[in-house]
Design an enzyme around this catalytic site. Structure first.
Site, PDB file in Angstrom:
ATOM      1  N   HIS A  68      41.039  37.474  45.084  1.00 51.52           N
ATOM      2  CA  HIS A  68      40.545  38.830  45.304  1.00 51.52           C
ATOM      3  C   HIS A  68      39.012  38.729  45.292  1.00 51.52           C
ATOM      4  O   HIS A  68      38.461  37.878  44.610  1.00 51.52           O
ATOM      5  CB  HIS A  68      41.045  39.683  44.129  1.00 51.52           C
ATOM      6  N   ASP A 128      42.045  34.971  36.623  1.00 56.58           N
ATOM      7  CA  ASP A 128      42.191  36.392  36.920  1.00 56.58           C
ATOM      8  C   ASP A 128      43.681  36.746  36.764  1.00 56.58           C
ATOM      9  O   ASP A 128      44.499  36.378  37.609  1.00 56.58           O
ATOM     10  CB  ASP A 128      41.697  36.635  38.353  1.00 56.58           C
ATOM     11  N   GLN A 185      46.889  40.527  38.370  1.00 54.42           N
ATOM     12  CA  GLN A 185      48.140  40.720  39.099  1.00 54.42           C
ATOM     13  C   GLN A 185      49.336  40.051  38.426  1.00 54.42           C
ATOM     14  O   GLN A 185      50.454  40.148  38.906  1.00 54.42           O
ATOM     15  CB  GLN A 185      48.016  40.176  40.537  1.00 54.42           C
ATOM     16  N   LYS A 230      46.279  48.422  35.955  1.00 59.39           N
ATOM     17  CA  LYS A 230      47.367  47.811  36.728  1.00 59.39           C
ATOM     18  C   LYS A 230      48.593  47.559  35.858  1.00 59.39           C
ATOM     19  O   LYS A 230      49.610  47.073  36.323  1.00 59.39           O
ATOM     20  CB  LYS A 230      46.894  46.501  37.356  1.00 59.39           C
ATOM     21  N   CYS A 274      41.005  43.470  49.746  1.00 62.80           N
ATOM     22  CA  CYS A 274      39.905  42.808  49.021  1.00 62.80           C
ATOM     23  C   CYS A 274      40.102  41.311  48.979  1.00 62.80           C
ATOM     24  O   CYS A 274      39.798  40.659  47.974  1.00 62.80           O
ATOM     25  CB  CYS A 274      39.747  43.373  47.612  1.00 62.80           C
TER      26      CYS A 274
END
Lengths: 146, 408
Positions: free
Chosen positions: B120, B197, B200, B223, B362
């Site tokens: 991303h 990261d 997600q 999220k 993104c």
């Protein structure tokens, strides 16, 4: 939201039209426009004879709204002076923003009036004005040169 | 637990417009919030409203307690110590914090930062800017045609001058997982710090910092059923201790003199200015929601819906699906309706209250690598059902004719 008001025949047919979608041989002005939020992009090419837009074409990739709007715009500005083209662009942007509602003015936009309904869809406004915005930027460069 | 039961926790999913409920398939952008999260935020403003870590009166003590409880909740949720949990605004800010502190202090000209092509922009741009500022090299790990980042690719690119290895745990576009174990092992071998990261992944699976073996982990509350405006950075204690502050201002100091200052101990050192204790309250509620449902149940439900979606979408001749189908994927399915721009598809779907994302998500370099400018993405969470997939498919069948195209 009524889909049939957005995806009218005028818009869907123009979005696939190849009439003005090609690479010109020797354009006097080339301007790229992008809509960074969704990746719509067009490259507008103008052939100028003095201050007259003798010919215009574009290549691009984007949604039906952005591509149809660019195609219809070229129909409108071909043969016009740069001043007239700028004025039409002002009317179009005004229509989308909901500031221009006079029938006489709107009539000047001919098929481009099909985008009037987009003013109710904020996320798609940028798509409808991409071509016109790119034209404004292209002509800005021209008037600076002159 | 029935589909209806899960759905009923989320007020927005129950809201009818024109007699129909929304099919929310954009959880990779932000999840819906259960009632208890919304209540916790509102309860803070009703009962505990004061600036945390400031006043000495009861309300201020309450605000501090609520805010700090979120930190201990987060720490136990990911198996960390509370002092190593830094609250930020979002995962992007968490990653920027590492780039502008550890990165600025330690990266030298000629060094290398390695990331994957799946990132991303939030785990790409901070490194791109850092590398440009330092004259360092930004190197991408590419996937092979089976969408795998091979050991060979990693061994070739993660060289001895690599100082930072940053990668997404799960791709926000493809829903596939990075080879975490191999990447963290390789980073340790060459002495690079790892930044993962998890924005997600953590909505779908257990993340444990010790098990992951990374140096920094970033994710966003919004999220994972929590509020907007709250992000998490976990860092290895020694690194957080030695790094300089990122933002400076209120509450992050020990002592300020006219020409210099010393910094507060962790975690306050990295939390300048007034924080958002209401969001923290909401996040505590979100974490306990996940714990109550349980990752096992979340994973089981999501896999059933994901597999069903792939099976149904594969059957639609008007739909093009992207990515591999023989490896486990989480959350997101990218697709397009043939000959139709994704924005038009999303607009047509929206008329049926089917919410999908359209665009570059993104992740422009990844899309470019896939030969696409943009695509649609359906992404799933625990509250989605097979019925949602049916409504997606039903709506997709209308797209081409709406755009004046025939059947394919």
């Amino acid at each position: 939201m009524e889909l049939d008001e957005i995806y009218t025949q005028v818009i869907t047919e123009n979005s696939r039209s190849k009439e003005h979608r090609y690479q010109m041989q020797a354009p006097s002005v080339v301007k790229e426009g992008v809509n960074p939020s969704c990746g719509d992009e067009i490259t507008l090419q103008l052939e100028l004879d003095g201050n007259v837009i003798k010919d215009a074409a574009f290549i691009g990739d984007g949604c039906a709204i952005s591509q149809a709007s660019a195609n219809i715009m070229i129909d409108l500005i071909k043969g016009k002076t740069t001043e007239e083209a700028k004025r039409l662009s002002g009317i179009f942007t005004g229509m989308i923003k909901g500031d221009v509602t006079g029938e006489d003015e709107l009539d000047e936009l001919e098929d481009a009036q099909a985008f009037q309904g987009i003013s109710h869809m904020p996320s798609r406004v940028k798509c409808a004005v991409l071509g016109w915005h790119t034209l404004d930027e292209a002509l800005k460069g021209v008037s600076e040169q002159q | 637990m029935t589909d209806e039961k899960i759905r009923s926790y989320f007020p927005q999913l129950m809201s009818e417009r024109g007699g129909i409920r929304p099919v929310y398939l954009d959880s990779a952008a932000t999840s819906q919030r259960p009632e208890e999260v919304i209540d916790a935020i509102s309860s803070f403003y009703r009962n505990n409203n004061a600036n945390p870590h400031r006043g000495t009166y009861t309300e201020a003590e309450d605000a501090t307690a609520v805010y700090e409880k979120a930190r201990t909740d987060t720490a136990s949720f990911i198996g960390a110590d509370a002092c190593d949990i830094i609250f930020t605004r979002n995962a992007s800010e968490s990653i920027n914090l590492v780039a502008y502190t550890w990165g600025m202090e330690n990266l030298r000209e000629g060094d290398r930062v390695v990331i994957t092509i799946m990132e991303h922009h939030s785990n790409l741009l901070p490194w791109q800017r850092l590398c440009r500022a330092k004259g360092a090299e930004l190197v991408y790990l590419y996937m092979n045609e089976d969408f795998e980042i091979t050991d060979r690719e990693i061994d070739e690119k993660v060289t001895s001058n690599t100082k930072i290895l940053a990668f997404t745990h799960v791709s926000n576009v493809l829903g596939i997982m990075s080879p975490v174990k191999k990447l963290t092992e390789k980073a340790r071998e060459v002495g690079a710090v790892t930044v993962v990261d998890c924005a997600q992944s953590i909505p779908h699976m257990k993340v444990d910092v010790k098990e992951m073996g990374a140096d920094f982990i970033a994710f966003s509350a919004h999220k994972m059923f929590g509020p907007f405006g709250l992000g998490v950075l976990w860092g290895r204690n020694e690194l957080l201790e030695e790094m300089p502050p990122f933002l400076s201002g209120g509450e992050m100091i020990e002592y300020v003199r006219e020409q210099d200052a010393t910094w507060a101990p962790l975690p306050a050192k990295y939390e300048a200015g007034t924080q958002d204790p209401a969001a923290a309250a909401g996040f505590s509620a979100a974490l306990s929601f996940i714990q109550r449902i349980g990752y096992d149940e979340i994973g089981k439900r999501e896999k059933a819906v994901y597999d069903y979606a792939v099976e149904r979408l594969k059957d639609l001749s008007c739909v093009e699906l992207y990515g591999p189908f023989d490896i486990e994927r989480y959350g997101a399915i990218p697709f397009n309706v043939k000959d139709v721009h994704p924005h038009d598809t999303a607009t047509v779907l929206s008329a049926d209250r089917v919410c999908v994302r359209a665009g570059h998500h993104c992740a422009q370099p990844l899309l470019k690598r896939m030969g696409l400018n943009s695509c649609c993405r359906a992404s799933f969470s625990v509250y989605n059902s097979k019925e949602d997939v049916d409504r997606l498919c039903e709506s997709l069948l209308k797209v081409r004719s709406q755009l004046g195209l025939g059947d394919v």
